[in-house]
Design an enzyme around this catalytic site. Structure first.
Site, PDB file in Angstrom:
ATOM      1  N   ASP A 261       0.770  -1.295   0.007  1.00  0.00           N
ATOM      2  CA  ASP A 261       0.085  -0.058  -0.051  1.00  0.00           C
ATOM      3  C   ASP A 261       0.777   1.360   0.033  1.00  0.00           C
ATOM      4  O   ASP A 261       1.471   1.571   1.084  1.00  0.00           O
ATOM      5  CB  ASP A 261      -0.940   0.016   1.498  1.00  0.00           C
ATOM      6  CG  ASP A 261      -1.914   1.145   1.320  1.00  0.00           C
ATOM      7  OD1 ASP A 261      -2.414   1.541   0.355  1.00  0.00           O
ATOM      8  OD2 ASP A 261      -2.023   1.623   2.414  1.00  0.00           O
ATOM      9  N   SER A 263       1.214   5.459  -1.945  1.00  0.00           N
ATOM     10  CA  SER A 263       0.405   6.529  -2.523  1.00  0.00           C
ATOM     11  C   SER A 263       1.541   6.488  -3.894  1.00  0.00           C
ATOM     12  O   SER A 263       1.066   7.106  -4.877  1.00  0.00           O
ATOM     13  CB  SER A 263       0.786   7.687  -2.149  1.00  0.00           C
ATOM     14  OG  SER A 263       1.847   8.050  -1.517  1.00  0.00           O
ATOM     15  N   CYS A 319      -8.318  12.670  -0.950  1.00  0.00           N
ATOM     16  CA  CYS A 319      -6.848  12.833  -1.267  1.00  0.00           C
ATOM     17  C   CYS A 319      -6.485  14.253  -1.579  1.00  0.00           C
ATOM     18  O   CYS A 319      -7.055  14.675  -2.292  1.00  0.00           O
ATOM     19  CB  CYS A 319      -6.499  11.829  -2.346  1.00  0.00           C
ATOM     20  SG  CYS A 319      -4.776  11.912  -2.501  1.00  0.00           S
ATOM     21  N   ASP A 358      -7.870   2.524  -9.024  1.00  0.00           N
ATOM     22  CA  ASP A 358      -7.922   2.670  -7.553  1.00  0.00           C
ATOM     23  C   ASP A 358      -8.294   4.267  -7.120  1.00  0.00           C
ATOM     24  O   ASP A 358      -7.336   5.167  -7.526  1.00  0.00           O
ATOM     25  CB  ASP A 358      -6.583   2.156  -6.822  1.00  0.00           C
ATOM     26  CG  ASP A 358      -6.603   2.798  -5.302  1.00  0.00           C
ATOM     27  OD1 ASP A 358      -7.988   3.113  -4.928  1.00  0.00           O
ATOM     28  OD2 ASP A 358      -5.690   2.700  -4.622  1.00  0.00           O
ATOM     29  N   GLY A 409      -3.753   9.310   4.559  1.00  0.00           N
ATOM     30  CA  GLY A 409      -2.668  10.470   4.730  1.00  0.00           C
ATOM     31  C   GLY A 409      -2.874  11.801   5.781  1.00  0.00           C
ATOM     32  O   GLY A 409      -2.525  12.729   5.641  1.00  0.00           O
ATOM     33  N   ARG A 418       2.872   4.811   4.597  1.00  0.00           N
ATOM     34  CA  ARG A 418       2.236   4.854   3.170  1.00  0.00           C
ATOM     35  C   ARG A 418       2.866   6.228   2.510  1.00  0.00           C
ATOM     36  O   ARG A 418       3.119   6.414   1.404  1.00  0.00           O
ATOM     37  CB  ARG A 418       0.875   4.776   3.205  1.00  0.00           C
ATOM     38  CG  ARG A 418       0.267   5.030   1.963  1.00  0.00           C
ATOM     39  CD  ARG A 418      -1.311   4.925   2.127  1.00  0.00           C
ATOM     40  NE  ARG A 418      -2.088   4.264   0.948  1.00  0.00           N
ATOM     41  CZ  ARG A 418      -2.297   5.078  -0.257  1.00  0.00           C
ATOM     42  NH1 ARG A 418      -2.180   6.406  -0.426  1.00  0.00           N
ATOM     43  NH2 ARG A 418      -2.926   4.473  -1.259  1.00  0.00           N
ATOM     44  N   GLU A 431      -1.638  14.411   3.380  1.00  0.00           N
ATOM     45  CA  GLU A 431      -1.763  14.190   1.813  1.00  0.00           C
ATOM     46  C   GLU A 431      -3.329  13.883   2.044  1.00  0.00           C
ATOM     47  O   GLU A 431      -4.037  13.514   0.758  1.00  0.00           O
ATOM     48  CB  GLU A 431      -1.138  13.446   1.419  1.00  0.00           C
ATOM     49  CG  GLU A 431       0.422  14.169   1.149  1.00  0.00           C
ATOM     50  CD  GLU A 431       1.122  13.024   0.279  1.00  0.00           C
ATOM     51  OE1 GLU A 431       0.732  12.502  -0.591  1.00  0.00           O
ATOM     52  OE2 GLU A 431       2.272  12.788   0.812  1.00  0.00           O
ATOM     53  N   GLY A 486     -26.272  15.955 -19.547  1.00  0.00           N
ATOM     54  CA  GLY A 486     -26.464  14.759 -18.974  1.00  0.00           C
ATOM     55  C   GLY A 486     -27.090  14.597 -17.756  1.00  0.00           C
ATOM     56  O   GLY A 486     -27.770  13.447 -17.282  1.00  0.00           O
TER      57      GLY A 486
HETATM   58  P1  RVP Z   1     -12.039   6.923  -3.142  1.00  0.00           P
HETATM   59  O1  RVP Z   1     -12.560   5.553  -3.595  1.00  0.00           O
HETATM   60  O2  RVP Z   1     -12.160   7.819  -4.100  1.00  0.00           O
HETATM   61  O3  RVP Z   1     -12.405   7.290  -1.665  1.00  0.00           O
HETATM   62  O4  RVP Z   1     -10.352   6.465  -3.010  1.00  0.00           O
HETATM   63  C1  RVP Z   1      -9.987   5.656  -2.026  1.00  0.00           C
HETATM   64  C2  RVP Z   1      -8.437   5.545  -2.402  1.00  0.00           C
HETATM   65  O5  RVP Z   1      -7.813   6.933  -2.127  1.00  0.00           O
HETATM   66  C3  RVP Z   1      -7.674   4.540  -1.792  1.00  0.00           C
HETATM   67  O6  RVP Z   1      -7.598   3.269  -2.068  1.00  0.00           O
HETATM   68  C4  RVP Z   1      -6.162   4.970  -1.645  1.00  0.00           C
HETATM   69  O7  RVP Z   1      -5.616   4.782  -2.959  1.00  0.00           O
HETATM   70  C5  RVP Z   1      -6.380   6.682  -1.739  1.00  0.00           C
HETATM   71  N1  RVP Z   1      -6.202   7.293  -0.445  1.00  0.00           N
HETATM   72  C6  RVP Z   1      -6.248   6.699   0.769  1.00  0.00           C
HETATM   73  N2  RVP Z   1      -6.094   7.707   1.775  1.00  0.00           N
HETATM   74  C7  RVP Z   1      -5.725   8.614   0.965  1.00  0.00           C
HETATM   75  C8  RVP Z   1      -5.207  10.021   1.565  1.00  0.00           C
HETATM   76  O8  RVP Z   1      -5.182  10.290   2.809  1.00  0.00           O
HETATM   77  N3  RVP Z   1      -4.721  10.896   0.586  1.00  0.00           N
HETATM   78  N4  RVP Z   1      -5.637   8.409  -0.360  1.00  0.00           N
END
Ligand code: RVP
Length: 502
Positions: A261, A263, A319, A358, A409, A418, A431, A486
């Site tokens: 796992d 980023s 994120c 992902d 993050g 991570r 992050e 749309g």
């Molecule tokens: P979402 O489905 O759009 O919520 O995205 C989930 C994904 O975001 C995770 O699988 C991981 O790759 C990423 N992630 C998880 N934590 C963070 C962050 O704090 N930036 N990002």
């Protein structure tokens, strides 16, 4: 001079599928969403396949053991979060592996001397009206009795009454012993007209409850993902730091697959982690790697031996990597680019390495788009975080029922492994954010609806399988103005609740 890509990078919402020919066989009931999870050689079967193309994000607010059980029952796989001590992660994996279909660990328990005020609070919290009474009030304490809504009338209670005066006491209960199977439990339930059968060990300590309504779990979960011993499948997140200690514990707990796992996965650390796994477990332990966003990153991890490769930097709903570090790529473009590299790699080597999109799935149709663009399956965070089974707290905020959803993050998750590049065991900067998402009910109901939507669209495209969709799909970029076209437009929508299609 720096390299510039010719095209801007795009997100899913900028694309649509143009339908193909729909024949008589193109009905949702005929569509299979089976898809490979791990690499395989041309002409061979993958060691692990998914029955639906959905896996859950390696996140504290998404993938605990409850969600792991619920998702495997629907045909996907959860990756239990790694930002926790090794022992507790392994215990979560073990709980999924030890889950017996139809047998549930009681989540509502009280001591015999508890007052009814406590009972009401429990019912409020869990929504369950069957309460196990154990000596110490724990799920596996000595069984003292059972309390159901038939044992008392709320209108006649003050709240100060004691449970022991109203419960059905142990001596009047029919229970299953340590060797109870689902079929023998069902016989007891039917022969004795029970709603709930407690199952105890040799010391009369409560192990499980079997409910009449759960008697045919497999019929209710036809897509269930099971291993050769009929146990549910489960994955776990690992990092490229403590794998030598973490992996053996996860393997001992029965994990079926791990994923590194990170980023940003185009790194020596991932190759070294995979190498260590191959040295110690050969091909027996499957390992996914990532995340990458271009062909170069894919090829590196494929050569390193990754069993599947995840795509996505900065597109997750929680994120803020793109804002804090300026790295990433529009998710649709990243998937299209990596899918091309995957097909070329297959052509060249005869080895198919599945890819996973992902992050950034907002509408259900984004999943279908990701599959059409070449993804073999998708990883979802926000989507699953809204469900009853997700670990986040359920709260009422401004009159709306929400669940908590926080990024790995974020300062809250403190997942330094991570995000931090060797600066010690801390997060240097955030992050990710901490957020609320609308509560959406059970995983089963939501996944059923999502799967139906994917299958319907596949029928519109004349595809009965995911590979057929990838082959036949016609995708078009849409202009900003046609995106407005749309949605509902130029009308006054009566119920403006835009959670309906998310
Ligand atoms: P979402 O489905 O759009 O919520 O995205 C989930 C994904 O975001 C995770 O699988 C991981 O790759 C990423 N992630 C998880 N934590 C963070 C962050 O704090 N930036 N990002």
């Amino acid at each position: 001079m720096a390299y510039y890509y010719d095209e801007p990078s795009h997100t899913f919402s900028e694309y649509l599928l143009v339908p193909g020919f729909t024949g008589p066989e193109n009905i949702p009931a005929n569509v299979s969403l089976k898809t490979p999870l791990v690499r395989f050689k041309k002409g061979e079967e993958p060691a692990i396949s998914l029955n639906i193309p959905m896996i859950s994000a390696v996140m504290q607010s998404v993938s605990g053991d409850r969600l792991g059980i619920a998702l495997a029952k629907e045909g996907g796989i959860a990756f239990i979060f790694g930002s926790q001590p090794i022992e507790s992660q392994a215990a979560m994996v073990a709980r999924v592996k030890n889950h017996k279909a139809g047998f549930v660990v009681s989540d509502s328990n009280v001591k015999p001397n508890a007052k009814f005020t406590e009972v009401y609070a429990l019912i409020e919290e869990t929504g369950h009206s069957t309460i196990a009474v154990t000596e110490d009030g724990t799920p596996n304490g000595k069984l003292m009795g059972l309390l159901t809504s038939r044992d008392y009338r709320i209108s006649r209670m003050t709240g100060n009454e004691l449970v022991k005066d109203y419960m059905t006491p142990r001596e009047n209960l029919i229970v299953g012993g340590p060797n109870t199977t689902l079929s023998s439990a069902n016989d007891l339930i039917w022969d004795n007209k029970l709603n709930t059968l407690p199952v105890v060990d040799e010391n009369d300590h409560l192990q499980y409850l079997v409910f009449r309504k759960d008697y045919d779990s497999h019929k209710e979960h036809p897509n269930e993902l099971l291993d050769s011993e009929k146990r549910l499948l489960v994955g776990a997140g690992i990092n490229s730091r403590d794998y030598a200690e973490r992996i053996p514990a996860l393997v001992a707990a029965g994990v079926d697959c791990v994923v590194i796992d990170s980023s940003e996965g185009y790194s020596i650390w991932q190759a070294e982690t995979i190498k260590w796994i191959r040295q110690h477990y050969g091909d027996n332990l499957k390992v996914g790697a990532g995340n990458v966003v271009d062909a170069e990153g894919f090829r590196y991890l494929a050569e390193a031996g990754a069993d599947f490769i995840k795509i996505g930097i900065g597109g997750g709903s929680i994120c803020i990597t793109r804002e804090t570090k300026g790295i990433g790529r529009g998710q649709a473009t990243a998937v299209i680019d990596v899918a091309k590299a995957r097909d070329e790699y297959f052509e060249k080597t005869g080895i198919y390495v599945p890819i996973c999109s992902d992050g950034g799935i907002v509408y259900d149709y984004h999943i279908t788009l990701a599959l059409a663009m070449g993804a073999d399956f998708v990883m979802l965070g926000r989507y699953f975080s809204r469900f009853e089974e997700a670990p986040g707290e359920k709260l009422v905020v401004n009159g709306n029922t929400v669940k908590e959803y926080w990024g790995e993050g974020s300062a809250r998750a403190r997942n330094w492994a991570r995000y931090d590049l060797g600066q010690g065991k801390k997060l240097s900067f955030e992050e990710g954010v901490d957020s609320y998402v609308p509560y959406a009910g059970s995983l089963k109901d939501n996944v059923a609806m999502t799967v139906l939507k994917i299958k319907s669209t596949m029928c519109n495209c004349g595809a009965l399988t995911i590979p057929e969709l990838q082959d036949k799909a016609k995708l078009t970029l849409v202009s900003a103005t046609s995106i407005v076209e749309g949605g509902a437009h130029d009308v006054q929508v009566k119920h403006n609740d835009n959670t309906y299609n998310k």
